[in-house]
Enzyme design. Structure first.
Site, short mmCIF file in Angstrom:
data_model
loop_
_atom_site.label_atom_id
_atom_site.label_comp_id
_atom_site.label_asym_id
_atom_site.label_seq_id
_atom_site.Cartn_x
_atom_site.Cartn_y
_atom_site.Cartn_z
N ARG A 21 0.84 -1.21 0.00
CA ARG A 21 0.00 0.00 0.00
C ARG A 21 0.87 1.26 0.00
NH1 ARG A 21 -2.98 -3.07 3.79
NH2 ARG A 21 -2.26 -1.81 5.57
N SER A 38 -1.66 -16.61 6.64
CA SER A 38 -2.53 -15.69 7.38
C SER A 38 -3.65 -16.41 8.11
CB SER A 38 -3.13 -14.65 6.41
OG SER A 38 -3.68 -13.56 7.10
N CYS A 42 -4.04 -18.14 16.96
CA CYS A 42 -4.54 -17.98 18.33
C CYS A 42 -5.95 -18.56 18.49
CB CYS A 42 -4.54 -16.51 18.72
SG CYS A 42 -2.89 -15.77 18.70
N ASP A 282 7.53 -13.96 15.56
CA ASP A 282 7.95 -14.90 16.59
C ASP A 282 9.42 -15.30 16.49
OD1 ASP A 282 5.36 -14.77 17.38
OD2 ASP A 282 4.84 -16.84 16.92
N ASN A 304 1.87 -8.56 14.37
CA ASN A 304 1.19 -7.67 13.42
C ASN A 304 1.71 -6.25 13.52
OD1 ASN A 304 -1.31 -8.74 11.77
ND2 ASN A 304 -1.23 -9.96 13.66
N TYR A 425 -18.87 5.19 32.63
CA TYR A 425 -19.62 4.54 33.71
C TYR A 425 -21.10 4.46 33.39
CZ TYR A 425 -22.54 4.15 37.82
OH TYR A 425 -23.53 3.76 38.68
#
Length: 860
Positions: A21, A38, A42, A282, A304, A425
């Site tokens: 990009r 890809s 996880c 990793d 990432n 809250y």
């Protein structure tokens, strides 16, 4: 520019897509050894657990889709074998045919990730032993669970992946044991006391955890049957290896790339020591944002971020990757566990004068439905008040609190920066003063001296040994402690010296803090509030002679410890024997436990559990821990499925079925698998190997009796005057009529005594099966069970009927009534029709999820 990227999961694909990009003219190619790119690594445990239903959901992008979206060329099935930095080439080999070629680059990105560590343990090559790294791993595991008859699994490794796999295997009905060679779960991730709480929670939720336990050998002959440790053999049909991962960097040996224990060293622009060679993900060693020291953090999130940052660097932008905080979160059964920053030991090693605070707070307005609690531990530097780390446990949005800590640490925040934070809250979401801010207040009060406290770690280390424990709960709750009613303290307290060491303890900490404030005003100078209070810590008063409170008697009864009414503080602990059968090693462990923690005596209950007699109240948890190390557990009480009772089955001269195998299957699937399912009352199951009914199956809520149904060959019947079948039949169901043998079906109990007794071989063939009785009961009101009008010949069908009976009892039983009463109220024919149909199983998920029978009817 020609950019070559080795590896196509998280970091590699992110770097490629972002750089394309940034520079559409660039020639960007990804090489990957796998056929997938890809993918959601996880998410693999959740595919195993069934939360993610299809393999396709794990694949973020296919090579074709990714190329179409980004313009990046993807070559799968190709592995890098060598780097030649001086020539700017990489040697690669095709996976399918072994063809070798060299590819040139202008810029090289190493994003080869890591692979599971498989230590050289004897037997590790057997079927049923898995690692978890790729979608194919998860597919094989889920298929093995569903097709391989897996009842028990051992997970080797107590890190994030190991615990996630344990949760998801348990969700599939598998009984799970987690072992770890370290002295705690999640080492160097959570502090020991937080890890201890996690361990206790997992045990309560039915996942056995053994720390300081190393796998030495895998038993089996081609297929794993158990994991041998120093103390015991853990039987299993599956093992998950989750002891860690190793960077995929072997191909870089001799290349000149600087490595540290296999990890590629990079700077803040993710450059290696070689020109135009970068590393992310990793396989790369980055830095810690707080200490600036090298840190390996193999997480999908950081991979990432590193990939994106590197793409910007390659595009000429002034970007730097500041490093990691080791942020992580894991979902466990009814407990979410998150952390960021430094642990207490790491902060001390980095030279900080670290101060911590642990508090328990509401996770939302306490009056809002489903409100629960957070356990929050914060770490800060004493001098600067700089936030150094956070660890949070709870059932709710733990990630929100961790992300607040991450933001603060990244901005170099002091505790005071949170003090008046205007956080969101409303009662469904938070408390009026945010839980994280409340924890900050506690730590600031501790730093200023307004709060003097003792941490759970200090309490575990024995700091409270010479303190008098003061119970500050609304009503007395801590056995042997001096009870003080907070609302009545308006001056000095009789019998307590103003310089006496006092440990103030309540349920969560607030009342103890309020008492400390009052006592300080009245001149008391040596008080400490126990952080986390009894919600987090097991508080014991030494040599306490007081009677155990009714609340504590109820609590430990749920653990399998029944109060001996002849004493103020002694209990009999039920040890589950899985049908009355234990090994010699287990027997020795129980005997040693009785000597160490009880009065040395052991009794057998009528339900074939063993009871260790005379256990002092303070010995209950140590006894449980000792037994767990031998693979044993206590329990067998409450309004739920009770441990199954079995006779000797085929080891008896009359036994027709293997009752040990069947009762073991029932134990795993229903005692363990349904341990959290609340019923109207207790539900007892017995398995008898033949109609002799030694263990009285028909006097249990559900009984199973072995059957041998004769298949009579009438053509061979001679109608003998003295019929051997008639002679041998113990229930007189057989008789000769009109010169042919006749069996009265309503009398025959299928005992099998007639098989082989006819000299003319009319009684040779037979079918083994099971008769199921429902609605039996023994005790104050005796009820003899009735058997279903079908002899079952398939064990899986029997197990389904057992499950349907439990589900029917939960769904249609009235809290407090026994199953016999439910059957009588609904009508036997109605119940039988439901047990032979499929509706109960179809409604299972809804039934189990319903909030029912929260206080059942069982009193023992």
């Amino acid at each position: 520019m020609k950019v070559l990227i080795l590896g196509g999961v998280a970091a590699g694909t992110k770097a490629a897509a972002k750089f394309k990009r940034e520079d559409r003219s660039a020639d960007v190619t990804i090489l990957t050894k796998d056929k997938d790119i890809s993918y959601a690594g996880c998410g693999l445990p959740y595919y195993v657990g069934g939360l993610i239903e299809s393999r396709e959901e794990l694949i973020v992008n296919t090579p074709e889709k990714y190329t179409a979206l980004t313009g990046v060329k993807v070559i799968t099935g190709m592995e890098a074998t060598a780097l030649h930095a001086e020539k700017k080439t990489v040697t690669v080999r095709k996976q399918d045919d072994g063809e070798v070629q060299e590819l040139a680059y202008d810029k090289l990105i190493i994003a080869t990730g890591a692979s599971p560590v498989l230590p050289p343990i004897e037997g590790i090559e057997q079927e049923g032993i898995f690692s978890v790294r790729t979608p194919e791993d998860a597919i094989r595991i889920r298929s093995f669970v569903s097709d391989g008859g897996v009842k028990r699994a051992v997970v080797v490794g107590g890190g994030f992946i190991g615990l996630e796999m344990a949760e998801n295997l348990k969700a599939q009905g598998v009984s799970v044991t987690v072992i770890d060679a370290a002295g705690q779960l999640l080492p160097e991730i959570f502090d020991p006391e937080m890890a201890g709480y996690i361990k206790k929670h997992l045990t309560q939720k039915g996942i056995r955890v053994l720390i300081n336990t190393k796998a030495l050998r895998f038993a089996g002959s081609g297929r794993v049957t158990g994991v041998q440790t120093e103390g015991m053999l853990l039987p299993c049909e599956m093992t998950i290896m989750a002891v860690g991962i190793r960077p995929n960097t072997a191909f870089l040996q001799g290349s000149g790339v600087e490595l540290e224990q296999g990890k590629v060293l990079v700077d803040q622009q993710l450059r290696t020591n070689l020109e135009d060679v970068y590393a992310v993900g990793d396989c790369a060693m980055v830095t810690n944002r707080i200490t600036g020291k090298r840190q390996w953090s193999p997480m999908g999130s950081s991979a990432n971020l590193e990939g994106r940052t590197l793409a910007q660097v390659l595009a000429g932008k002034e970007k730097r990757y500041p490093g990691v905080l080791g942020t992580g979160i894991v979902k466990l059964p009814e407990l979410n566990c998150g952390r960021t920053g430094l642990t207490e030991a790491q902060a001390q090693a980095a030279g900080y004068d670290v101060v911590t605070a642990l508090m328990v707070t509401d996770d939302k307005a306490h009056y809002y439905p489903d409100s629960s609690n957070f356990i929050i531990k914060l770490l800060a530097d004493r001098a600067s008040h700089k936030l150094l780390g956070a660890q949070v446990l709870g059932t709710g949005s733990v990630d929100k609190l961790i992300d607040m800590a991450v933001t603060g640490i990244q901005l170099n925040a002091r505790l005071e920066d949170y003090e008046n934070g205007d956080f969101a809250y409303a009662p469904p979401f938070s408390t009026a003063i945010h839980p994280f801010v409340q924890a900050v207040y506690v730590l600031l009060n501790k730093l200023s001296g307004e709060l003097v406290s003792m941490t759970p770690k200090e309490y575990l280390d024995g700091k409270a040994a010479d303190y008098t424990v003061i119970d500050v709960n609304p009503s007395p709750s801590i056995r042997g402690a001096r009870y003080i009613n907070l609302t009545e303290v308006n001056g000095p307290i009789d019998g307590i010296g103003k310089d006496e060491k006092l440990l103030l303890v309540c349920r969560r900490g607030k009342r103890a803090y309020l008492l400390q404030n009052r006592l300080r005003y009245f001149g008391y100078t040596n008080t400490a509030v126990l952080e986390g209070a009894t919600y987090f810590s097991d508080v014991r008063v030494k040599n306490a002679q007081a009677a155990v409170s009714p609340e504590e008697i109820t609590r430990v009864k749920a653990l399998g410890f029944l109060w001996d009414k002849n004493s103020p503080d002694r209990f009999n602990g039920r040890v589950i024997t899985r049908n009355g059968k234990i090994t010699a090693d287990e027997s020795a462990a129980i005997a040693e436990a009785a000597q160490r923690f009880g009065n040395g005596e052991i009794t057998m209950t009528t339900r074939m559990t063993l009871e260790i007699q005379g256990v002092p109240f303070e010995n209950i948890e140590p006894l449980q821990e000792f037994l767990a190390q031998a693979g044993l557990q206590t329990g067998g009480t409450g309004s739920k499925v009770r441990p199954v009772v079995s006779c000797k089955g085929t080891t008896c001269q009359y036994g027709l079925i293997d009752t040990f195998a069947l009762s073991e299957a029932i134990h795993e699937r229903f005692y363990l698998g349904y341990r959290d399912v609340k019923l109207p009352h207790k539900f007892k199951i017995a398995v008898g190997g033949c109609p002799n009914n030694c263990v009285k199956p028909d006097l249990n809520d559900l009984g199973i009796v072995g059957q041998r149904v004769p298949e009579v060959d009438m053509e061979k019947c001679r109608g003998c005057k003295v019929c051997q079948i008639e002679k041998v039949c113990p229930v007189h169901a057989a008789s000769v009529q009109d010169k042919k043998i006749v069996i009265q079906p309503e009398v025959c109990n299928h005992c099998g005594r007639c098989i082989g007794k006819c000299p003319f071989k009319a009684f040779v063939n037979y079918t083994n099966g099971y008769r199921i009785y429902i609605g039996g009961r023994w005790g104050k009101k005796v009820a003899r069970g009735q058997y279903l009008g079908k002899v079952f010949t398939n064990e899986s069908e029997v197990l389904d009927v057992v499950e349907k009976a439990i589900l029917l009892f939960r769904e249609q039983g009235i809290t407090g009534e026994r199953f016999a009463d439910t059957v009588a109220r609904l009508g036997f024919e109605n119940v039988q029709e439901q047990l032979l149909g499929n509706g109960l199983l179809e409604r299972k998920a809804e039934n189990i999820a319903a909030q029912k029978h929260l206080k059942g009817g069982a009193t023992c």
